[in-house]
Design a protein around this motif. Structure first.
Motif, PDB file in Angstrom:
ATOM      1  N   ASP A 214       1.333  -1.725   0.008  1.00  0.00           N
ATOM      2  CA  ASP A 214       0.271  -0.119   0.568  1.00  0.00           C
ATOM      3  C   ASP A 214       1.048   0.825   0.379  1.00  0.00           C
ATOM      4  O   ASP A 214       1.794   1.552   0.577  1.00  0.00           O
ATOM      5  N   VAL A 215       0.895   2.541  -0.537  1.00  0.00           N
ATOM      6  CA  VAL A 215       0.952   3.454  -1.091  1.00  0.00           C
ATOM      7  C   VAL A 215       0.547   4.366   0.629  1.00  0.00           C
ATOM      8  O   VAL A 215      -0.611   5.184   1.030  1.00  0.00           O
ATOM      9  N   PHE A 216       1.628   5.357   0.957  1.00  0.00           N
ATOM     10  CA  PHE A 216       1.180   6.289   2.362  1.00  0.00           C
ATOM     11  C   PHE A 216       1.976   7.347   2.160  1.00  0.00           C
ATOM     12  O   PHE A 216       2.915   7.679   1.474  1.00  0.00           O
ATOM     13  N   VAL A 217       1.369   8.604   2.488  1.00  0.00           N
ATOM     14  CA  VAL A 217       2.316   9.959   2.688  1.00  0.00           C
ATOM     15  C   VAL A 217       1.508   9.975   4.145  1.00  0.00           C
ATOM     16  O   VAL A 217       0.354   9.754   4.453  1.00  0.00           O
ATOM     17  N   ALA A 218       2.705  11.101   4.837  1.00  0.00           N
ATOM     18  CA  ALA A 218       2.154  11.848   6.119  1.00  0.00           C
ATOM     19  C   ALA A 218       2.636  13.382   5.554  1.00  0.00           C
ATOM     20  O   ALA A 218       4.029  14.190   4.976  1.00  0.00           O
ATOM     21  N   ILE A 219       1.991  13.930   6.299  1.00  0.00           N
ATOM     22  CA  ILE A 219       2.134  15.739   5.991  1.00  0.00           C
ATOM     23  C   ILE A 219       1.382  16.129   7.487  1.00  0.00           C
ATOM     24  O   ILE A 219       1.023  16.145   8.308  1.00  0.00           O
ATOM     25  N   ALA A 220       2.985  16.988   7.154  1.00  0.00           N
ATOM     26  CA  ALA A 220       2.860  17.651   8.437  1.00  0.00           C
ATOM     27  C   ALA A 220       2.412  19.214   8.276  1.00  0.00           C
ATOM     28  O   ALA A 220       2.348  20.110   7.360  1.00  0.00           O
ATOM     29  N   GLN A 221       1.310  19.175   9.222  1.00  0.00           N
ATOM     30  CA  GLN A 221       0.143  20.494   9.583  1.00  0.00           C
ATOM     31  C   GLN A 221       0.607  21.250  10.422  1.00  0.00           C
ATOM     32  O   GLN A 221      -0.280  21.103  11.766  1.00  0.00           O
ATOM     33  N   PRO A 222       1.271  21.861  10.465  1.00  0.00           N
ATOM     34  CA  PRO A 222       1.890  22.828  11.758  1.00  0.00           C
ATOM     35  C   PRO A 222       0.539  24.227  12.740  1.00  0.00           C
ATOM     36  O   PRO A 222       0.298  23.956  13.741  1.00  0.00           O
ATOM     37  N   SER A 223      -0.307  24.005  11.336  1.00  0.00           N
ATOM     38  CA  SER A 223      -1.194  25.274  11.852  1.00  0.00           C
ATOM     39  C   SER A 223      -2.395  24.120  12.710  1.00  0.00           C
ATOM     40  O   SER A 223      -3.117  24.617  13.871  1.00  0.00           O
ATOM     41  N   MET A 224      -2.412  23.059  12.081  1.00  0.00           N
ATOM     42  CA  MET A 224      -3.565  21.750  13.128  1.00  0.00           C
ATOM     43  C   MET A 224      -2.751  21.615  14.109  1.00  0.00           C
ATOM     44  O   MET A 224      -3.306  20.234  14.528  1.00  0.00           O
ATOM     45  N   GLU A 225      -1.251  21.233  14.189  1.00  0.00           N
ATOM     46  CA  GLU A 225      -0.534  20.487  14.742  1.00  0.00           C
ATOM     47  C   GLU A 225      -0.752  19.090  14.759  1.00  0.00           C
ATOM     48  O   GLU A 225      -1.221  18.517  15.885  1.00  0.00           O
TER      49      GLU A 225
END
Length: 456
Positions: free
Chosen positions: A152-163
């Motif tokens: 399976d393919v995954f992505v990890a997304i950094a969202q500083p404003s949403m912590e």
């Protein structure tokens, strides 16, 4: 039926409707320039067709598809434009069992008076590419990382404003990226996946509260905290780079604060421990691992000095200073890529021109400067032997450049609108290619890379 030596200029759809048992059709010596795609529809018993000595330069795709019994086709006395619109005819001539006269070309110039069968450029000249919006994620982000686990393919997304560090999974049924897990934190600026055997870790870099490493727990079907990263070393993380040397796993965090230390961490089968502090007081903005002539190197970019190159010492098993890239102050990021058996790097600059450089066996030399006022990222990526650069700007449209193999330069290919872009990340799934455009002030966009057949 013989319709020779008339003044016909066109044959329209269903011109011979109802003549199901017609076997011979001769339309020679006319002035026919256009034939509609369904002109010969229904003529399944036709065995001989002659369109000789007309003014034909092109034929519509699949115009002969209904002619199941065709034995002989005569196209003599016509000269065709052997461009992309003739690609289907080129392929049909190779597949048909019918006897077909030679098809001669009138253009392009390099094929004038040659046979269509001799054209060799259809494979690469009759396709182009494009980037189209596939999915819009309704949140801001500053970085995106991708990893594969259990097919399976995954992505990890950094969202500083949403912590958050949002983990998405490719949905093979819905054909889009859907939410899988969510790691919470404080001012998250980077999420980097590390695969060790069948274990999946995510390094979560934070501006406040320290940085941490999470591990995927099968029993909980989610990521749980695995260990902390010491606050004394990492104060303002700016980039996380994963690499492997002699089958051992490492990652480096570039720290951009005066008090922080860019640090290399190593896996010891139980966890990750600080292995080497690279240097102090340099406010590093990015770290890039690359292989130069079979030797492992790190390039560190900085707001306070030119990029420096560190080389792995096999005796001490540490990185030691090796050289620098001169006359390139205030570099925000450095990225490496390989193309045409050569090593290249890109250097991103917010003020002044960004650079594309090539390794010449002794040093990196500039091959192209790209105007980049307001740029925070210049990311190389490739899909299906198409090489691109994505240049993200805070002040104008982001630009995608494509490599021109003949001119040996990147040429402007497309402009896209992304508010305050911070990263571009290529992600490939089953037979489909995407790139994620993170935005510090707007939505995160997912573009699909598509192949367009110009012969259609």
């Amino acid at each position: 039926i013989l319709l020779n030596s008339n003044s016909f200029t066109v044959i329209r759809d269903d011109a011979f409707a109802g003549l199901f048992h017609l076997e011979y059709l001769f339309i020679e010596g006319n002035k026919i320039q256009t034939i509609s795609r369904n002109a010969f529809r229904g003529l399944r018993d036709l065995t001989h067709l002659s369109l000789a000595n007309n003014h034909l330069k092109a034929l519509p795709r699949d115009v002969f598809s209904d002619l199941d019994s065709l034995i002989e086709l005569d196209l003599r006395g016509n000269k065709f434009e052997c461009d992309c619109k003739a690609k289907w005819l080129f392929l049909w001539l190779k597949m048909t069992n019918s006897t077909v006269s030679d098809v001669l070309c009138i253009g392009p110039a390099e094929y004038q008076d040659k046979k269509l069968n001799d054209v060799t450029s259809f494979d690469y000249e009759c396709t182009t590419t494009d980037f189209v919006v596939h999915q819009i994620l309704p949140y801001q982000s500053v970085s995106v990382d991708t990893f594969n686990s259990k097919n399976d393919v995954f992505v990890a997304i950094a969202q500083p404003s949403m912590e958050n560090c949002m983990v998405l999974e490719w949905d093979h049924i819905e054909m889009n990226f859907r939410s899988y897990d969510n790691i919470t934190g404080q001012s998250i600026v980077g999420c980097k996946a590390i695969l060790v055997g069948d274990q999946v870790f995510v390094v979560v870099a934070q501006l406040f509260g320290g940085s941490h490493i999470y591990k995927y727990d099968e029993s909980w079907t989610k990521f749980v905290k695995f260990q902390d990263i010491e606050v004394s070393r990492i104060s303002k993380p700016n980039d996380i780079e994963l690499f492997e040397i002699d089958s051992e796993m490492f990652f480096v965090i570039a720290d951009s604060s005066k008090a922080g230390l860019s640090t290399v961490y190593k896996w010891n089968n139980k966890g990750f421990y600080s292995y080497q502090s690279l240097h102090e007081w340099f406010r590093d903005t990015d770290a890039e691992f690359l292989d130069i002539d079979g030797k492992s190197h790190l390039i560190l970019s900085s707001r306070s000095q030119v990029p420096i190159i560190l080389q792995w010492n096999k005796v001490s098993k540490k990185f030691v200073p090796h050289s620098e890239i001169p006359n390139m102050e205030d570099v925000l990021a450095v990225k490496s890529f390989r193309m045409e058996n050569s090593l290249f790097i890109t250097l991103t600059r917010f003020i002044g021109d960004s650079r594309v450089m090539k390794w010449n066996s002794k040093q990196f030399v500039e091959i192209q400067a790209l105007p980049s006022r307001g740029a925070m990222t210049l990311q190389p990526f490739s899909f299906k032997n198409n090489y691109y650069l994505a240049l993200g700007s805070d002040y104008t449209f982001s630009q995608i450049y494509q490599w021109d193999g003949e001119k040996k330069l990147f040429r402007l290919f497309k402009e896209i609108y992304v508010q305050a872009p911070r990263s571009f990340t290529a992600v490939s799934t089953d037979r489909r290619d995407f790139f994620f455009a993170s935005s510090f002030k707007g939505n995160t966009q997912i573009f699909e890379h598509i192949i367009i057949d110009l012969s259609l």
